[in-house]
Design an enzyme around this catalytic site. Structure first.
Site, mmCIF file in Angstrom:
data_model
loop_
_atom_site.group_PDB
_atom_site.id
_atom_site.type_symbol
_atom_site.label_atom_id
_atom_site.label_comp_id
_atom_site.label_asym_id
_atom_site.label_seq_id
_atom_site.Cartn_x
_atom_site.Cartn_y
_atom_site.Cartn_z
ATOM 1 C CB SER A 256 -0.898 0.017 1.230
ATOM 2 O OG SER A 256 -0.089 0.278 2.365
ATOM 3 C CE LYS A 257 -1.795 6.325 -3.309
ATOM 4 N NZ LYS A 257 -2.612 7.410 -3.660
ATOM 5 N NE ARG A 258 -2.670 3.424 4.902
ATOM 6 C CZ ARG A 258 -3.046 2.183 5.123
ATOM 7 N NH1 ARG A 258 -2.537 1.499 6.121
ATOM 8 N NH2 ARG A 258 -3.943 1.614 4.348
ATOM 9 N N GLY A 260 5.152 3.301 1.338
ATOM 10 C CA GLY A 260 6.149 3.704 0.337
ATOM 11 C C GLY A 260 5.517 3.879 -1.018
#
Ligand code: GLU
Length: 487
Positions: A256-258, A260
């Site tokens: 997930s974006k969180r 990286g």
């Protein structure tokens, strides 16, 4: 059967690395089997429309070197390849499904659906559309349905999933999958705005575009029973399915974006090579041989096999990505690397340098960084004179008497006409030996004057790349500043 596969992204902003893997596996599979690889834009969900998303996607795919045989910009016999340009088609098939009794109109309002959900939640029932209690063609009957439609009441079209059906299909990666119709929702096929949902458009297009293999992410596996039913309802042959394993973070949670970057464009921005990203992404879930990690695109094509793709999630290990990038950095042609480095230097304000100079800088420093652009950060003194001098380093290596020791050496070096590291080394050696000193007594002061930094590549090699005029200039500037007490 000829192989025809498709990559069917929804243009929701950027190309996710998972999307790149799906595109790549489709591409490898098509090339391996002399088939066709098709790009289809699935933009039926207008609420998720993002400006320029389609261009971004196509740019990222092009950057990675994935070529399509048919698609929005290159055309083909099965176009248009953008779903929003095919809307009328889907209505026709929705009608066909209604006529054959495999789909029905439903008139429930958002509030009614919400109340149904709450009811289900209370009794712990599965969150499914309750065909028997809601306002639809089946509960209202044909006449009332027609009246509602004629009076302009909003409706959706839902598929009628037979509860008793046992829906079976083979997945090339997962083997046989079997789901009971009782566990499958009466999926909306046509929305109240007349647009198809992903499910209807996807199946219609895969059929009309004669797709032989559907290769996509595991998140679509729960949708496949619905698709298999639609193929049956429409009297069409199912394509083969292959659902690719999830991509995971190091802690095995879903990538997930969180944690990286997940957008391909972020990796481009950071300076990773396309060769690295393609090689790395290709090995997320598959490896041609256990004893090797570096593969060219052609090698990947030659050995690609869907049967060998793993079921289990694949960890996106950034450390491995960096390691792999370093391998490419060390093996790609310096002239090619110079070409790639140039735009970054210009954009970041380092300036414009000849390819010849850049190639030499790269050879000098590429063992010390993992990403090409980092050379500019690690050794910015290769692109401008030192802006400051490392104070600790200076304290340690520039003492009383150092200037007196260095000046004669600078004079000596200024006589050297062949500014090559070997000669610079030998001349310096001669000088220190004549004074009964060691190389280290002068090498640090030289590094300080030349780079301002305490670490870097070999000193004489660095001097060779910088060139005689530049080095003498730097010595001069430093010595002047020192004698003026500026530093
Ligand atoms: N439009 C879907 C997506 O965005 C495609 C899924 C499929 O390949 O069927 O991933």
């Amino acid at each position: 059967m000829s192989v025809r596969v498709r990559f069917a992204p929804s243009p929701t902003g950027y190309l996710h690395v998972g999307g790149l893997r799906t595109a790549l596996y489709n591409y490898l599979f098509a090339r391996r089997h002399n088939g066709k690889c098709i790009l289809r834009i699935e933009d039926t969900d207008r609420t998720r429309f993002v400006e320029n998303a389609q261009e971004n996607l196509i740019n990222s795919l092009r950057w990675a070197g994935i070529e399509f045989d048919e698609g929005p910009s290159m055309g083909g016999d099965f176009g248009p390849y953008v779903q929003s340009e095919r809307f009328d088609l889907y209505k026709k098939y929705a009608q066909q499904l209604i006529n054959s009794g495999n789909a029905y109109y439903a008139f429930d309002t958002a509030e009614e659906l919400e109340a149904m959900r709450e009811r289900h939640q209370k009794i712990g029932a599965a969150p499914k559309y309750d065909r028997e209690s809601m306002r639809n063609q089946l509960t209202l009957g044909a006449d009332e349905t027609q009246q509602l439609i004629d009076s302009g009441t909003a409706y959706v079209v839902r598929m009628k999933v037979p509860a008793e059906a046992e829906i079976k299909f083979n997945d090339i990666i997962r083997g046989e999958v079997s789901v009971s119709g009782a566990d499958v929702d009466d999926q909306i096929l046509l929305k109240s705005d007349g647009f198809p949902t992903y499910h209807l458009a996807n199946v219609v297009d895969d059929h009309l575009m004669q797709i032989s293999h559907v290769i996509r992410g595991e998140e679509w596996l729960p949708s496949t029973p619905k698709h298999v039913l639609l193929y049956q309802f429409l009297g069409w042959e199912c394509p083969e399915f292959a659902h690719l394993p999830l991509l995971l973070n190091n802690d095995r949670t879903k990538l997930s974006k969180r944690q990286g970057s997940v957008a391909v464009e972020d990796f481009v921005e950071k300076g990773y090579f396309k060769e690295t990203l393609v090689n790395f992404i290709a090995l997320l879930g598959w490896n041609p041989t256990a004893d090797r990690e570096i593969f060219s695109l052609q090698e990947l094509i030659d050995s690609f096999s869907l049967e060998k793709v793993n079921k289990g999630g694949a960890v996106f290990d950034t450390q491995k990505l960096n390691w792999m990038n370093a391998q490419y950095l060390r093996s790609l042609e310096p002239s090619d690397l110079a070409e790639r480095f140039k735009p970054y230097l210009l954009k970041s304000g380092y300036g414009d340098f000849s390819n010849d100079y850049l190639a030499k800088v790269i050879v000098l420093l590429r063992e010390r960084v993992e990403i090409l652009n980092d050379i500019a950060v690690f050794a910015d003194y290769m692109f401008h004179k030192p802006k400051f001098y490392n104070t600790d380093y200076m304290k340690k290596h520039w003492k009383d008497g150092t200037a007196e020791l260095i000046k004669p050496l600078v004079d000596l070096l200024s006589q050297v006409s062949n500014w090559e590291h070997k000669i610079l080394h030998d001349e310096t050696m001669k000088y220190v030996e004549s004074r009964g000193l060691k190389l280290k007594d002068v090498i640090h002061p030289i590094r300080l004057m030349t780079t301002g930094e305490s670490v870097g590549a070999g000193m004489f090699e660095t001097m060779e790349v910088l060139g005689k005029t530049e080095c003498l200039d730097r010595f001069d500037i430093f010595l002047n500043k020192k004698s003026n007490g500026e530093i």
